[in-house]
Design a protein around this motif. Structure first.
Motif: not given
Length: 168
Positions: A82-86, A109-113, A138-142
């Motif tokens: 989710x918008x990951x970059x070091x 249903x998608x369960x993400x860790x 999904x706005x609750x996922x940073x």
């Protein structure tokens, strides 16, 4: 979102190939750009490959994946972003596309860790249709995190692909 179903038939000679280009007039009833799924049926064995290309100022996207001969009720996506970059949060993003193979609607249903936290999202999926779980929606996922996902249907056979892109 607009939903359209279109049936196209064709005969493929032995040891030959056929291309279906959704940008042609044959598929004029579909949305543009097209985001959806395709089902191929045959009276004999076929090999299917999907190819998607998009060129836009700043980035090019190319996706190629094989067709599925059957489905399952549960899949694992071992690496999603989710918008990951070091170095910033405008990095890699993943979308999980799910196609329902059944003639009845279901819930997926998608369960993400992701970075040690668990997020669960569910969406209705129509009969013989597809749905996308695009992580930035999904706005609750940073932003700036990554991890894995389990994709589970409510009982119907599904197939799943994951696209990951880095927009510049």
């Amino acid at each position: 979102a607009t939903s359209a179903k279109l049936r196209v038939t064709g005969t493929i000679p032995a040891l030959a190939s056929m291309t279906y280009d959704v940008s042609t007039a044959t598929f004029a009833g579909l949305s543009s750009p097209f985001l959806g799924s395709l089902t191929i049926t045959s009276t004999t064995n076929v090999a299917a490959v999907a190819h998607s290309a998009k060129q836009t100022a700043g980035y090019d996207v190319l996706s190629i994946y094989r067709g599925f001969s059957s489905g399952a009720t549960k899949y694992l996506a071992p690496l999603i972003f989710n918008q990951y970059s070091p170095s910033s949060t405008s990095g890699w993003v993943s979308g999980i596309q799910v196609q329902n193979l059944a003639s009845t609607a279901d819930t997926v249903t998608v369960t993400m860790t992701l970075s040690g936290n668990t997020y669960t999202k569910a969406k209705a999926i129509g009969a013989s249709s597809s749905v996308t779980f695009y992580l930035p929606e999904f706005t609750d996922i940073p932003a700036g995190i990554y991890g894995s996902a389990t994709i589970q249907s409510g009982g119907n056979q599904i197939v799943v692909i994951v696209n990951t892109t880095k927009y510049l």
